[in-house]
Design a protein around this motif. Structure first.
Motif, short mmCIF file in Angstrom:
data_model
loop_
_atom_site.label_atom_id
_atom_site.label_comp_id
_atom_site.label_asym_id
_atom_site.label_seq_id
_atom_site.Cartn_x
_atom_site.Cartn_y
_atom_site.Cartn_z
N PRO A 1 54.73 113.49 22.37
CA PRO A 1 55.83 112.70 21.83
C PRO A 1 57.20 113.26 22.17
O PRO A 1 58.21 112.61 21.94
CB PRO A 1 55.58 112.76 20.31
N THR A 2 57.27 114.48 22.73
CA THR A 2 58.56 115.11 23.00
C THR A 2 59.03 114.90 24.42
O THR A 2 60.20 115.14 24.72
CB THR A 2 58.47 116.62 22.71
N ALA A 3 58.17 114.47 25.31
CA ALA A 3 58.54 114.31 26.72
C ALA A 3 59.45 113.10 26.91
O ALA A 3 59.27 112.05 26.29
CB ALA A 3 57.29 114.16 27.58
N GLY A 4 60.46 113.26 27.79
CA GLY A 4 61.30 112.14 28.15
C GLY A 4 60.57 111.22 29.12
O GLY A 4 59.47 111.53 29.59
N ALA A 5 61.18 110.09 29.41
CA ALA A 5 60.57 109.11 30.31
C ALA A 5 61.63 108.60 31.28
O ALA A 5 62.78 108.34 30.89
CB ALA A 5 59.95 107.95 29.52
N TRP A 6 61.22 108.45 32.54
CA TRP A 6 62.16 108.08 33.59
C TRP A 6 61.52 107.10 34.57
O TRP A 6 60.30 107.08 34.72
CB TRP A 6 62.62 109.32 34.37
N ALA A 7 62.37 106.33 35.23
CA ALA A 7 61.95 105.50 36.36
C ALA A 7 62.65 106.03 37.61
O ALA A 7 63.85 106.30 37.59
CB ALA A 7 62.31 104.04 36.14
N VAL A 8 61.88 106.20 38.68
CA VAL A 8 62.42 106.64 39.97
C VAL A 8 62.23 105.52 40.97
O VAL A 8 61.13 104.98 41.12
CB VAL A 8 61.70 107.91 40.46
N LEU A 9 63.32 105.12 41.63
CA LEU A 9 63.26 104.05 42.62
C LEU A 9 63.25 104.65 44.01
O LEU A 9 64.21 105.32 44.42
CB LEU A 9 64.46 103.12 42.46
N LEU A 10 62.17 104.43 44.75
CA LEU A 10 62.05 104.96 46.11
C LEU A 10 62.61 103.97 47.13
O LEU A 10 62.32 102.77 47.05
CB LEU A 10 60.58 105.20 46.47
N PRO A 11 63.39 104.45 48.09
CA PRO A 11 63.75 103.60 49.23
C PRO A 11 62.48 103.19 49.98
O PRO A 11 61.48 103.93 49.97
CB PRO A 11 64.64 104.50 50.08
N VAL B 1 57.23 110.13 34.49
CA VAL B 1 57.95 109.38 35.52
C VAL B 1 57.12 108.19 35.97
O VAL B 1 55.91 108.32 36.20
CB VAL B 1 58.27 110.27 36.74
N ALA B 2 57.78 107.05 36.08
CA ALA B 2 57.20 105.87 36.74
C ALA B 2 57.91 105.71 38.07
O ALA B 2 59.15 105.63 38.12
CB ALA B 2 57.38 104.63 35.87
N VAL B 3 57.16 105.72 39.17
CA VAL B 3 57.73 105.61 40.51
C VAL B 3 57.66 104.14 40.93
O VAL B 3 56.59 103.54 40.97
CB VAL B 3 56.97 106.49 41.51
N ALA C 1 53.34 104.47 41.35
CA ALA C 1 52.76 105.75 40.95
C ALA C 1 53.29 106.16 39.58
O ALA C 1 54.32 105.67 39.11
CB ALA C 1 53.07 106.85 41.97
N LEU C 2 52.55 107.08 38.95
CA LEU C 2 52.98 107.76 37.74
C LEU C 2 52.99 109.26 38.02
O LEU C 2 52.27 109.74 38.90
CB LEU C 2 52.03 107.47 36.57
N GLY C 3 53.78 110.00 37.28
CA GLY C 3 53.81 111.44 37.49
C GLY C 3 54.50 112.17 36.36
O GLY C 3 54.92 111.58 35.37
N ALA D 1 58.47 103.70 25.08
CA ALA D 1 57.63 102.50 24.97
C ALA D 1 57.66 101.70 26.27
O ALA D 1 56.64 101.13 26.68
CB ALA D 1 58.10 101.64 23.80
N ALA D 2 58.82 101.68 26.95
CA ALA D 2 58.92 100.95 28.22
C ALA D 2 58.09 101.66 29.28
O ALA D 2 57.44 101.02 30.12
CB ALA D 2 60.38 100.85 28.65
N TRP D 3 58.12 103.01 29.26
CA TRP D 3 57.31 103.75 30.23
C TRP D 3 55.82 103.48 30.00
O TRP D 3 55.07 103.25 30.94
CB TRP D 3 57.57 105.25 30.11
N ARG D 4 55.40 103.48 28.75
CA ARG D 4 53.99 103.26 28.46
C ARG D 4 53.56 101.84 28.85
O ARG D 4 52.45 101.63 29.33
CB ARG D 4 53.70 103.51 26.98
#
Length: 207
Positions: free
Chosen positions: A16-26, A58-60, A70-72, A127-130
């Motif tokens: 529950p403590t981890a942050g969540a991010w989206a990474v956009l790949l070229p 991370v959501a790639v 991908a997820l990571g 919640a958006a990452w999940r």
């Protein structure tokens, strides 16, 4: 390196403590990731404002249209020990974002609803990452494949032929050389792949 064990989906992550991010790949980087298997994704040249912490999820994504590939998990810079495939001289320790893959969908990206990201790294509500992670569903079953690469080599000896073979492989790589793959035990189903996709190698069918 070759994956020999099933990777678990991030959907089972209960931290529950981890942050969540989206990474956009070229698109060019996405295609590079599809060509050669890597355990980590290293990104350089990111804005200073984007500061994911080790352990963050991370959501790639790629676009357009926006798709999940991908997820990571964010790892400390330098973990994994490889260069950016599009920048072999890059310094992985100089402000790089290092993401350890936990789940891949590089060959079958999952469509994502919603607006395009407003930057290469964007913070997400957990919640958006999940919701993104759950789109992948359970990992597919793994099986054994036979992969081969055959090249006619002119040389004075077997040892010289092998050296020339590896020179060609290093020079041309997966962008130009066709690799042949078939399910183990079903060699008649062999298919050639170039640039990570099926490629017809029969000139008569192209006529």
């Amino acid at each position: 390196m070759t994956d020999t064990e099933p990777r678990t989906s991030g959907t089972t992550d209960g931290d529950p403590t981890a942050g969540a991010w989206a990474v956009l790949l070229p698109d060019e980087r996405y295609q590079a990731e599809r060509l050669v298997h890597h355990d980590v994704l290293e990104l350089t040249g990111l804005p200073a404002a984007a500061r994911p912490r080790p352990g963050d999820r991370v959501a790639v994504l790629v676009g357009e249209p926006l798709r999940l590939v991908a997820l990571g998990r964010v790892a400390r810079a330098g973990v994994g020990g490889r260069e950016d495939p599009d920048d072999p001289q890059s310094d992985a320790t100089a402000g790089a974002l290092v993401v350890t893959y936990t789940r891949r969908a590089l060959d079958e990206p999952v469509p994502v609803d919603g607006p395009a990201l407003d930057g290469p790294v964007v913070a997400l509500d957990p919640a958006a990452w999940r919701a993104l992670a759950d789109r992948l569903g359970p990992p597919p079953a793994r099986r054994t494949w036979l992969v081969s690469l055959d090249l006619p080599i002119e040389a004075a000896s077997r040892a010289e032929a092998v050296r020339i073979f590896w020179s060609y492989v290093q020079e041309l790589g997966p962008r130009e050389l066709p690799a042949f793959v078939s399910p183990s035990g079903d060699e008649l189903a062999m298919q050639a792949f170039v640039l990570g996709v099926e490629a017809n190698q029969d000139p008569e069918e192209d006529a």
